[in-house]
Design a protein around this motif. Structure first.
Motif, PDB file in Angstrom:
ATOM      1  N   CYS A   1       0.813  -1.220   0.000  1.00 53.03           N
ATOM      2  CA  CYS A   1       0.000   0.000   0.000  1.00 53.03           C
ATOM      3  C   CYS A   1       0.845   1.269   0.000  1.00 53.03           C
ATOM      4  O   CYS A   1       0.418   2.310  -0.484  1.00 53.03           O
ATOM      5  CB  CYS A   1      -0.940   0.006   1.205  1.00 53.03           C
ATOM      6  N   GLY A   2       2.044   1.202   0.586  1.00 48.30           N
ATOM      7  CA  GLY A   2       2.930   2.360   0.587  1.00 48.30           C
ATOM      8  C   GLY A   2       2.804   3.281   1.780  1.00 48.30           C
ATOM      9  O   GLY A   2       3.474   4.323   1.829  1.00 48.30           O
ATOM     10  N   PHE A   3       1.983   2.928   2.779  1.00 53.32           N
ATOM     11  CA  PHE A   3       1.878   3.762   3.973  1.00 53.32           C
ATOM     12  C   PHE A   3       3.212   3.845   4.719  1.00 53.32           C
ATOM     13  O   PHE A   3       3.462   4.797   5.461  1.00 53.32           O
ATOM     14  CB  PHE A   3       0.796   3.218   4.919  1.00 53.32           C
ATOM     15  N   CYS A   4       4.063   2.844   4.521  1.00 56.30           N
ATOM     16  CA  CYS A   4       5.357   2.821   5.214  1.00 56.30           C
ATOM     17  C   CYS A   4       6.361   3.807   4.617  1.00 56.30           C
ATOM     18  O   CYS A   4       7.327   4.198   5.290  1.00 56.30           O
ATOM     19  CB  CYS A   4       5.950   1.413   5.154  1.00 56.30           C
ATOM     20  N   LEU A   5       6.146   4.215   3.374  1.00 58.76           N
ATOM     21  CA  LEU A   5       7.168   4.987   2.666  1.00 58.76           C
ATOM     22  C   LEU A   5       7.559   6.291   3.356  1.00 58.76           C
ATOM     23  O   LEU A   5       8.749   6.546   3.582  1.00 58.76           O
ATOM     24  CB  LEU A   5       6.725   5.246   1.225  1.00 58.76           C
ATOM     25  N   PRO A   6       6.595   7.169   3.708  1.00 57.45           N
ATOM     26  CA  PRO A   6       7.000   8.427   4.338  1.00 57.45           C
ATOM     27  C   PRO A   6       7.565   8.264   5.740  1.00 57.45           C
ATOM     28  O   PRO A   6       8.134   9.218   6.294  1.00 57.45           O
ATOM     29  CB  PRO A   6       5.691   9.237   4.376  1.00 57.45           C
ATOM     30  N   ALA A   7       7.432   7.058   6.324  1.00 57.19           N
ATOM     31  CA  ALA A   7       7.975   6.816   7.663  1.00 57.19           C
ATOM     32  C   ALA A   7       9.407   6.297   7.612  1.00 57.19           C
ATOM     33  O   ALA A   7      10.082   6.252   8.642  1.00 57.19           O
ATOM     34  CB  ALA A   7       7.100   5.804   8.410  1.00 57.19           C
ATOM     35  N   CYS A   8       9.891   5.925   6.424  1.00 57.97           N
ATOM     36  CA  CYS A   8      11.198   5.282   6.297  1.00 57.97           C
ATOM     37  C   CYS A   8      12.316   6.297   6.038  1.00 57.97           C
ATOM     38  O   CYS A   8      12.333   6.957   4.995  1.00 57.97           O
ATOM     39  CB  CYS A   8      11.165   4.257   5.163  1.00 57.97           C
ATOM     40  N   PRO A   9      13.279   6.425   6.946  1.00 53.34           N
ATOM     41  CA  PRO A   9      14.361   7.410   6.774  1.00 53.34           C
ATOM     42  C   PRO A   9      15.218   7.173   5.540  1.00 53.34           C
ATOM     43  O   PRO A   9      15.610   8.127   4.861  1.00 53.34           O
ATOM     44  CB  PRO A   9      15.194   7.254   8.053  1.00 53.34           C
ATOM     45  N   THR A  10      15.516   5.902   5.230  1.00 52.85           N
ATOM     46  CA  THR A  10      16.393   5.656   4.084  1.00 52.85           C
ATOM     47  C   THR A  10      15.670   5.889   2.754  1.00 52.85           C
ATOM     48  O   THR A  10      16.290   6.302   1.770  1.00 52.85           O
ATOM     49  CB  THR A  10      16.959   4.224   4.122  1.00 52.85           C
ATOM     50  N   TYR A  11      14.379   5.645   2.714  1.00 51.18           N
ATOM     51  CA  TYR A  11      13.592   5.937   1.504  1.00 51.18           C
ATOM     52  C   TYR A  11      13.620   7.438   1.229  1.00 51.18           C
ATOM     53  O   TYR A  11      13.806   7.873   0.080  1.00 51.18           O
ATOM     54  CB  TYR A  11      12.155   5.461   1.709  1.00 51.18           C
ATOM     55  N   LEU A  12      13.463   8.229   2.279  1.00 48.30           N
ATOM     56  CA  LEU A  12      13.468   9.684   2.115  1.00 48.30           C
ATOM     57  C   LEU A  12      14.862  10.207   1.793  1.00 48.30           C
ATOM     58  O   LEU A  12      15.022  11.112   0.968  1.00 48.30           O
ATOM     59  CB  LEU A  12      12.951  10.345   3.398  1.00 48.30           C
ATOM     60  N   ALA A  13      15.873   9.611   2.424  1.00 47.63           N
ATOM     61  CA  ALA A  13      17.249  10.088   2.229  1.00 47.63           C
ATOM     62  C   ALA A  13      17.809   9.717   0.867  1.00 47.63           C
ATOM     63  O   ALA A  13      18.793  10.309   0.416  1.00 47.63           O
ATOM     64  CB  ALA A  13      18.156   9.535   3.326  1.00 47.63           C
ATOM     65  N   THR A  14      17.205   8.725   0.196  1.00 56.69           N
ATOM     66  CA  THR A  14      17.679   8.309  -1.132  1.00 56.69           C
ATOM     67  C   THR A  14      16.765   8.827  -2.240  1.00 56.69           C
ATOM     68  O   THR A  14      16.696   8.241  -3.319  1.00 56.69           O
ATOM     69  CB  THR A  14      17.765   6.772  -1.220  1.00 56.69           C
ATOM     70  N   ASN A  15      16.066   9.919  -1.955  1.00 54.78           N
ATOM     71  CA  ASN A  15      15.155  10.518  -2.939  1.00 54.78           C
ATOM     72  C   ASN A  15      14.097   9.524  -3.425  1.00 54.78           C
ATOM     73  O   ASN A  15      13.859   9.369  -4.624  1.00 54.78           O
ATOM     74  CB  ASN A  15      15.948  11.084  -4.129  1.00 54.78           C
ATOM     75  N   GLN A  16      13.513   8.819  -2.456  1.00 56.60           N
ATOM     76  CA  GLN A  16      12.390   7.910  -2.686  1.00 56.60           C
ATOM     77  C   GLN A  16      12.757   6.736  -3.591  1.00 56.60           C
ATOM     78  O   GLN A  16      12.020   6.369  -4.498  1.00 56.60           O
ATOM     79  CB  GLN A  16      11.197   8.692  -3.242  1.00 56.60           C
ATOM     80  N   ASP A  17      13.899   6.128  -3.287  1.00 53.84           N
ATOM     81  CA  ASP A  17      14.315   4.906  -3.975  1.00 53.84           C
ATOM     82  C   ASP A  17      13.590   3.731  -3.325  1.00 53.84           C
ATOM     83  O   ASP A  17      13.795   3.423  -2.161  1.00 53.84           O
ATOM     84  CB  ASP A  17      15.836   4.739  -3.839  1.00 53.84           C
ATOM     85  N   GLU A  18      12.742   3.044  -4.091  1.00 50.46           N
ATOM     86  CA  GLU A  18      11.926   1.951  -3.561  1.00 50.46           C
ATOM     87  C   GLU A  18      12.758   0.819  -2.966  1.00 50.46           C
ATOM     88  O   GLU A  18      12.324   0.149  -2.028  1.00 50.46           O
ATOM     89  CB  GLU A  18      11.019   1.378  -4.654  1.00 50.46           C
ATOM     90  N   THR A  19      13.946   0.574  -3.488  1.00 56.47           N
ATOM     91  CA  THR A  19      14.752  -0.523  -2.955  1.00 56.47           C
ATOM     92  C   THR A  19      15.227  -0.237  -1.536  1.00 56.47           C
ATOM     93  O   THR A  19      15.662  -1.145  -0.834  1.00 56.47           O
ATOM     94  CB  THR A  19      15.989  -0.799  -3.838  1.00 56.47           C
ATOM     95  N   HIS A  20      15.135   1.028  -1.115  1.00 55.05           N
ATOM     96  CA  HIS A  20      15.525   1.397   0.244  1.00 55.05           C
ATOM     97  C   HIS A  20      14.309   1.766   1.092  1.00 55.05           C
ATOM     98  O   HIS A  20      14.386   2.597   1.991  1.00 55.05           O
ATOM     99  CB  HIS A  20      16.540   2.540   0.212  1.00 55.05           C
ATOM    100  N   SER A  21      13.187   1.140   0.774  1.00 45.59           N
ATOM    101  CA  SER A  21      11.956   1.307   1.553  1.00 45.59           C
ATOM    102  C   SER A  21      11.552  -0.042   2.127  1.00 45.59           C
ATOM    103  O   SER A  21      11.980  -1.091   1.632  1.00 45.59           O
ATOM    104  CB  SER A  21      10.829   1.833   0.665  1.00 45.59           C
ATOM    105  N   PRO A  22      10.710  -0.071   3.160  1.00 47.36           N
ATOM    106  CA  PRO A  22      10.231  -1.357   3.690  1.00 47.36           C
ATOM    107  C   PRO A  22       9.503  -2.170   2.625  1.00 47.36           C
ATOM    108  O   PRO A  22       9.727  -3.380   2.495  1.00 47.36           O
ATOM    109  CB  PRO A  22       9.283  -0.934   4.825  1.00 47.36           C
ATOM    110  N   ARG A  23       8.637  -1.519   1.854  1.00 47.65           N
ATOM    111  CA  ARG A  23       7.902  -2.221   0.803  1.00 47.65           C
ATOM    112  C   ARG A  23       8.851  -2.820  -0.231  1.00 47.65           C
ATOM    113  O   ARG A  23       8.696  -3.972  -0.651  1.00 47.65           O
ATOM    114  CB  ARG A  23       6.924  -1.250   0.127  1.00 47.65           C
ATOM    115  N   GLY A  24       9.846  -2.041  -0.623  1.00 49.98           N
ATOM    116  CA  GLY A  24      10.809  -2.530  -1.605  1.00 49.98           C
ATOM    117  C   GLY A  24      11.656  -3.667  -1.071  1.00 49.98           C
ATOM    118  O   GLY A  24      11.933  -4.644  -1.784  1.00 49.98           O
TER     119      GLY A  24
END
Length: 441
Positions: free
Chosen positions: A28-51
């Motif tokens: 669903c992607g609700f985790c994305l804005p909560a993930c520091p590495t996703y935000l720090a890598t300019n929203q790189d999905e491989t560095h998100s919980p979902r990815g």
């Protein structure tokens, strides 16, 4: 043709990573804005919980080739577990990333250097409190012998990576351990104190103040002698079996019906301690004992509130002179759900005005030894954190975990703000603010 390493890695994922837990993720992607590495890598999905969960499943199914980029995606995870409270499906991401690191560790080739470091770390320093104490004595010698002053003066530390120089600069002053005399007076509650490894060596003054404050609040404090490191570092580094070895030792050390609570003053340790019941539930010898241990585990700020510290602080009064704020320990907030208690204590502390830190719940980049293993990403995350600190300009940033404390001290120093503000542990802050108004007795 599938390579031997690829097949070994896939088999390891099948063995260690729970497919049912993977399927809980709805993408669903609700985790994305909560993930520091996703935000720090300019929203790189491989560095998100979902990815990362998608990569875990792909590795398990043999749909992706194991290479450095896949390993980096897992290694880059802070393990802060901010995604868990954000997830509407209740995905157990913490379990999945721990299982993944076990799978990787079991399957990948390990060179002699890494084997040696891992053995010294997980079978040595963090498996035996005496070895930890011996290591810290070397730090004490370095500080008191004049070596530290000389190393800094001649620029010797410039030979090391910048992050190591920064960490050296914020090492607490190591004092000789003082013999503790137990307080003999009527008590309302009996508490077993989990003293920790770093907390009982580098931060032993904070431990002393913790015990003194608990006794002042009417608790009898017992320190079980056979306790060991909590095992969190092992569990987060793919060495879960060794982490459970420590867990079993601690469950045995604290196995007593006499204790009302098992209290700790380190957020990262507290989260792993609280999950002993989950980690050992399949072991008939420890299931019941571990569940009891976890049920009794409590964070120091939560116990302070239960023992009535807020009312004592309010009675002291005092004009609001200095601004104080609070940086959450990720595991204390995201795993143990402790959010309001530390804030209420800071709000009631005499002589201070409390204000909420901008983005207080985001990770500072410490994450155990993450800032050592991933210094570049840790710095990016810390730099983002310091933007809020600089905007607020507090006199004191309070934390509830030794790693967070040192990381925030590094941030303050790197921004050249050490003359304007400081970072302190919540116990030290409360102890000192009380002492400014009265003596603990």
């Amino acid at each position: 043709m599938v390579s031997e390493l690829q097949q070994r890695m896939q088999d390891s994922f099948v063995e260690h990573v729970d497919e049912e837990l993977l399927m809980d993720c709805m993408r669903c992607g609700f985790c994305l804005p909560a993930c520091p590495t996703y935000l720090a890598t300019n929203q790189d999905e491989t560095h998100s919980p979902r990815g990362r969960i998608a990569l875990m499943k792909a590795m398990r199914d043999g749909d992706v080739v194991w290479d450095g980029s896949v390993e980096d995606a897992f290694d880059m995870c802070l393990g802060c577990r901010a995604c868990e409270p954000a997830c509407p499906a209740g995905v157990q991401y913490g379990v999945l990333i721990e299982e993944t690191r076990v799978a990787v560790q079991q399957a990948k080739p390990i060179n002699l250097k890494e084997k040696t470091v891992r053995k010294a770390t997980f079978d040595g320093v963090f498996a035996d409190q005496k070895k930890m104490a011996s290591g810290v004595k070397l730090v004490q010698f370095y500080q008191k012998s004049g070596l530290q002053a000389a190393a800094r003066k001649i620029g010797f530390l410039n030979l090391f990576p910048p992050f190591m120089k920064q960490m050296e600069a914020v090492l607490p002053k190591v004092e000789s351990k003082k013999k503790r005399e137990p307080v003999l007076k009527p008590t309302s509650v009996k508490v077993a104190f989990f003293s920790g490894c770093l907390m009982d060596t580098l931060f032993q003054e904070t431990n002393r103040k913790t015990i003194e404050m608990l006794e002042w609040l009417g608790a009898e404090v017992v320190i079980p002698k056979e306790q060991q490191c909590c095992g969190a570092l092992h569990g987060h580094s793919g060495e879960m079996e060794k982490g459970l070895r420590n867990a079993k030792a601690n469950v045995e050390a604290f196995d007593s019906d006499d204790f009302d609570y098992i209290v700790n003053n380190a957020g990262g340790c507290g989260a792993f301690l609280s999950e002993y019941g989950k980690h050992l539930e399949g072991n008939p010898q420890y299931t019941e004992k571990a569940a009891s241990f976890s049920d009794k585990t409590i964070d120091i700020s939560s116990l302070f509130v239960k023992l009535g510290l807020n009312s004592k602080l309010k009675q002291m009064g005092g004009a609001e002179e200095s601004l104080v704020t609070y940086q959450d320990s990720c595991h204390l907030r995201n795993v143990n759900g402790v959010f309001l208690e530390p804030r209420s204590l800071l709000q009631d502390a005499p002589g201070f005005e409390y204000k909420e830190l901008i983005d207080a719940g985001s990770c500072c980049g410490s994450a155990g030894i993450y800032n050592i293993l991933q210094p570049e990403m840790a710095k990016r995350i810390l730099d983002a954190k310091m933007k809020g600190v600089k905007k607020m300009q507090p006199a004191i940033v309070v934390t509830s975990n030794p790693g967070c404390l040192m990381q925030m001290q590094v941030g303050i120093q790197s921004e050249g703000l050490e003359k304007e503000m400081k970072a302190v542990h919540i116990v030290d802050f409360l102890y000192d603010s009380i002492h400014q108004n009265q003596t603990l007795a």
